[in-house]
Design an enzyme around this catalytic site. Sequence first.
Site, PDB file in Angstrom:
ATOM      1  N   GLN A  90       0.753  -1.273   0.150  1.00 36.01           N
ATOM      2  CA  GLN A  90      -0.098   0.005  -0.011  1.00 36.01           C
ATOM      3  C   GLN A  90       0.904   1.174   0.190  1.00 36.01           C
ATOM      4  O   GLN A  90       0.560   2.216  -0.241  1.00 36.01           O
ATOM      5  CB  GLN A  90      -0.784  -0.035   1.097  1.00 36.01           C
ATOM      6  CG  GLN A  90      -2.015  -1.254   1.293  1.00 36.01           C
ATOM      7  CD  GLN A  90      -2.507  -1.184   2.616  1.00 36.01           C
ATOM      8  OE1 GLN A  90      -3.756  -0.781   2.677  1.00 36.01           O
ATOM      9  NE2 GLN A  90      -2.053  -1.741   3.716  1.00 36.01           N
ATOM     10  N   ASN A  91       2.105   1.090   0.244  1.00 38.04           N
ATOM     11  CA  ASN A  91       3.076   2.041   0.362  1.00 38.04           C
ATOM     12  C   ASN A  91       3.345   2.718  -1.010  1.00 38.04           C
ATOM     13  O   ASN A  91       3.533   1.913  -1.937  1.00 38.04           O
ATOM     14  CB  ASN A  91       4.358   1.786   1.160  1.00 38.04           C
ATOM     15  CG  ASN A  91       3.947   1.002   2.621  1.00 38.04           C
ATOM     16  OD1 ASN A  91       3.137   1.375   2.906  1.00 38.04           O
ATOM     17  ND2 ASN A  91       5.035   0.411   3.068  1.00 38.04           N
ATOM     18  N   HIS A 108      -1.352   1.220  -4.416  1.00 35.70           N
ATOM     19  CA  HIS A 108      -1.627   2.603  -4.374  1.00 35.70           C
ATOM     20  C   HIS A 108      -0.735   3.642  -5.085  1.00 35.70           C
ATOM     21  O   HIS A 108      -0.664   4.867  -4.814  1.00 35.70           O
ATOM     22  CB  HIS A 108      -1.608   3.059  -2.740  1.00 35.70           C
ATOM     23  CG  HIS A 108      -2.741   2.311  -1.907  1.00 35.70           C
ATOM     24  ND1 HIS A 108      -2.648   2.433  -0.602  1.00 35.70           N
ATOM     25  CD2 HIS A 108      -3.862   2.051  -2.342  1.00 35.70           C
ATOM     26  CE1 HIS A 108      -3.789   2.028  -0.163  1.00 35.70           C
ATOM     27  NE2 HIS A 108      -4.693   1.370  -1.340  1.00 35.70           N
ATOM     28  N   CYS A 116       0.059  12.090 -16.394  1.00 39.39           N
ATOM     29  CA  CYS A 116      -0.245  13.385 -17.211  1.00 39.39           C
ATOM     30  C   CYS A 116      -1.658  13.251 -17.455  1.00 39.39           C
ATOM     31  O   CYS A 116      -2.172  12.255 -17.838  1.00 39.39           O
ATOM     32  CB  CYS A 116       0.274  13.545 -18.480  1.00 39.39           C
ATOM     33  SG  CYS A 116      -0.027  14.872 -19.638  1.00 39.39           S
ATOM     34  N   CYS A 135       4.492  17.970 -18.879  1.00 40.21           N
ATOM     35  CA  CYS A 135       4.545  16.550 -19.436  1.00 40.21           C
ATOM     36  C   CYS A 135       5.590  15.923 -20.277  1.00 40.21           C
ATOM     37  O   CYS A 135       5.739  16.717 -21.475  1.00 40.21           O
ATOM     38  CB  CYS A 135       3.245  16.189 -19.919  1.00 40.21           C
ATOM     39  SG  CYS A 135       3.280  14.540 -20.736  1.00 40.21           S
ATOM     40  N   THR A 176       0.204  -2.911   8.674  1.00 38.20           N
ATOM     41  CA  THR A 176      -1.169  -2.212   8.135  1.00 38.20           C
ATOM     42  C   THR A 176      -2.006  -2.267   9.259  1.00 38.20           C
ATOM     43  O   THR A 176      -2.151  -3.067   9.925  1.00 38.20           O
ATOM     44  CB  THR A 176      -1.667  -2.506   6.985  1.00 38.20           C
ATOM     45  OG1 THR A 176      -2.674  -1.927   6.208  1.00 38.20           O
ATOM     46  CG2 THR A 176      -1.940  -4.158   6.900  1.00 38.20           C
ATOM     47  N   SER A 177      -2.815  -1.072   9.400  1.00 38.97           N
ATOM     48  CA  SER A 177      -3.937  -1.133  10.492  1.00 38.97           C
ATOM     49  C   SER A 177      -5.226  -1.850   9.953  1.00 38.97           C
ATOM     50  O   SER A 177      -6.254  -1.840  10.739  1.00 38.97           O
ATOM     51  CB  SER A 177      -4.254   0.392  10.701  1.00 38.97           C
ATOM     52  OG  SER A 177      -4.780   1.013   9.476  1.00 38.97           O
ATOM     53  N   GLU A 203       0.663  -3.936  16.591  1.00 38.77           N
ATOM     54  CA  GLU A 203      -0.476  -4.184  17.647  1.00 38.77           C
ATOM     55  C   GLU A 203      -1.648  -4.691  16.890  1.00 38.77           C
ATOM     56  O   GLU A 203      -1.626  -4.762  15.501  1.00 38.77           O
ATOM     57  CB  GLU A 203      -0.897  -2.720  18.105  1.00 38.77           C
ATOM     58  CG  GLU A 203      -1.399  -1.870  17.232  1.00 38.77           C
ATOM     59  CD  GLU A 203      -1.272  -0.468  17.674  1.00 38.77           C
ATOM     60  OE1 GLU A 203      -1.210  -0.303  18.738  1.00 38.77           O
ATOM     61  OE2 GLU A 203      -1.793   0.400  16.835  1.00 38.77           O
TER      62      GLU A 203
HETATM   63  N1  APR Z   1       6.494  -2.292  13.168  1.00 37.31           N
HETATM   64  C1  APR Z   1       5.362  -2.793  12.731  1.00 37.31           C
HETATM   65  N2  APR Z   1       4.202  -2.338  12.803  1.00 37.31           N
HETATM   66  C2  APR Z   1       4.148  -0.813  12.855  1.00 37.31           C
HETATM   67  C3  APR Z   1       5.341  -0.375  13.316  1.00 37.31           C
HETATM   68  C4  APR Z   1       6.537  -0.826  13.397  1.00 37.31           C
HETATM   69  N3  APR Z   1       7.505  -0.399  13.615  1.00 37.31           N
HETATM   70  N4  APR Z   1       5.077   1.147  13.403  1.00 37.31           N
HETATM   71  C5  APR Z   1       3.603   1.233  13.318  1.00 37.31           C
HETATM   72  N5  APR Z   1       3.226   0.102  12.872  1.00 37.31           N
HETATM   73  C6  APR Z   1       1.874  -0.360  12.455  1.00 37.31           C
HETATM   74  C7  APR Z   1       0.694   0.133  13.424  1.00 37.31           C
HETATM   75  O1  APR Z   1       0.500  -0.471  14.722  1.00 37.31           O
HETATM   76  C8  APR Z   1      -0.479   0.380  12.579  1.00 37.31           C
HETATM   77  O2  APR Z   1      -1.291  -0.792  12.489  1.00 37.31           O
HETATM   78  O3  APR Z   1       1.512   0.101  11.258  1.00 37.31           O
HETATM   79  C9  APR Z   1       0.198   0.215  11.204  1.00 37.31           C
HETATM   80  C10 APR Z   1       0.133   1.517  10.115  1.00 37.31           C
HETATM   81  O4  APR Z   1      -1.132   1.824   9.887  1.00 37.31           O
HETATM   82  P1  APR Z   1      -1.694   3.010   9.061  1.00 37.31           P
HETATM   83  O5  APR Z   1      -0.906   4.401   9.594  1.00 37.31           O
HETATM   84  O6  APR Z   1      -2.978   3.010   9.067  1.00 37.31           O
HETATM   85  O7  APR Z   1      -1.057   2.786   7.738  1.00 37.31           O
HETATM   86  P2  APR Z   1      -1.594   1.734   6.608  1.00 37.31           P
HETATM   87  O8  APR Z   1      -2.254   0.666   7.234  1.00 37.31           O
HETATM   88  O9  APR Z   1      -0.310   1.583   5.683  1.00 37.31           O
HETATM   89  O10 APR Z   1      -2.725   2.857   5.922  1.00 37.31           O
HETATM   90  C11 APR Z   1      -3.160   2.183   4.595  1.00 37.31           C
HETATM   91  O11 APR Z   1      -4.428   4.159   4.089  1.00 37.31           O
HETATM   92  O12 APR Z   1      -4.350   6.535   4.075  1.00 37.31           O
HETATM   93  C12 APR Z   1      -4.362   5.328   3.298  1.00 37.31           C
HETATM   94  O13 APR Z   1      -3.070   5.327   1.074  1.00 37.31           O
HETATM   95  C13 APR Z   1      -2.998   5.327   2.499  1.00 37.31           C
HETATM   96  O14 APR Z   1      -1.641   3.493   2.132  1.00 37.31           O
HETATM   97  C14 APR Z   1      -2.372   4.091   2.929  1.00 37.31           C
HETATM   98  C15 APR Z   1      -3.670   3.133   3.853  1.00 37.31           C
END
Ligand code: APR
Length: 246
Positions: A90-91, A108, A116, A135, A176-177, A203
Site C-alpha cells: 500500500q506504500n 496505491h 499526465c 508532461c 497495516t492497520s 499491535e
Molecule cells: N513495526 C510494525 N508495525 C508498525 C510499526 C513498526 N515499527 N509502526 C507502526 N506499525 C503499525 C501500526 O500499529 C499500524 O497498525 O503499522 C500500521 C500503520 O497503519 P496506518 O498508519 O493506518 O497505515 P496503513 O495501514 O498502511 O494505511 C493504509 O491508508 O491513508 C491510506 O493510502 C494510505 O496506504 C495508506 C492506507
Amino acid sequence: MSFERIVILTGAGVSAESGIDTFRDSGGIWSKVDYRDVATPEGFARNPAKVHDFYNQRRRGLLRVQPNAAHRALARLEAVFGGSFLLVTQNIDDLHESAGSRKLAHMHGEINTALCEACGARSRWSGDMTINSQCPHCSTVGRMRVDVVWFGEMPYHMDRIEAALARCDLFVSIGTSGNVYPAAGFVEQANAAGAHTVELNLEPSEGHSSFSDAIYGRATEIVPEFVRRLLAAEVDAAFERIVPLP
Ligand code: APR
C-alpha cells in the site's frame, strides 16, 4: 506445514523504522493534514499547489531514508523462496525496490511516478512537481499529478492481486492497520482460498480476528525472524510468538 504460493501485503508500518511516518498512529500523517485536502481528486481540483507541496515534501524525505531489516528480509524471501510470490504494498515509497524486491505491486501507486491528465502517460519523477510542470510526453503544462491512488479512486493491479489471493496458501499482512479497503479485505479472500493467514504488526489491526496467526512487535525484529524460520522450513515455529506480547 510447507507453502508454495505466498502473498505478502505491507503497509506504512513496514517503513516506520526507516523514518517514514505512518498515517494513523499517534502523530501520524492524517493527524497533521486533512486527507480530504491532499489525498482526494476533489482536494486536488480545489488546490493543486497544496497537493503538489504535500507530495513534494514526502518525495524529498525519501532521499534521506534507507530500507530497513524488514524490507531486506522480504527481498530475501522473494529471492530464496522457490514457489510463487507476490509482494503487494500500500506504500508509495520505493524502499521495497531499494531492498531488492521485484515481484511487487504498488496498489496505491508510487510517489516517484507522475501521471499526465492530458495524455495519460506515466513518467518517473524525482524532483518537485508544480502547477507549471510539463508532461515529458505531450509537453502539456499544468496537467501533471503524482501517480498515487487517492481516496475514491480504484487501486492499481487489482486483477493480478486478486488472482494471486485466489491461489495463495500463505497470506502475510505486515504493518497495516486494516482500515482501508480493498487491502483490508485481502485476508478474507485468502481465507476463502483456504490459505494460512498471519498478521505481523506492532499491535492488533482492525481485522486481526480474521487471521489464523499473529505475531506482534516491531517489523525490523519480527519480520526477519519470521522469514528466517519460514525459509528454514521451521514453519510451525514460524508462527510462534517471536517476541513476547508487551
Ligand atoms: N513495526 C510494525 N508495525 C508498525 C510499526 C513498526 N515499527 N509502526 C507502526 N506499525 C503499525 C501500526 O500499529 C499500524 O497498525 O503499522 C500500521 C500503520 O497503519 P496506518 O498508519 O493506518 O497505515 P496503513 O495501514 O498502511 O494505511 C493504509 O491508508 O491513508 C491510506 O493510502 C494510505 O496506504 C495508506 C492506507
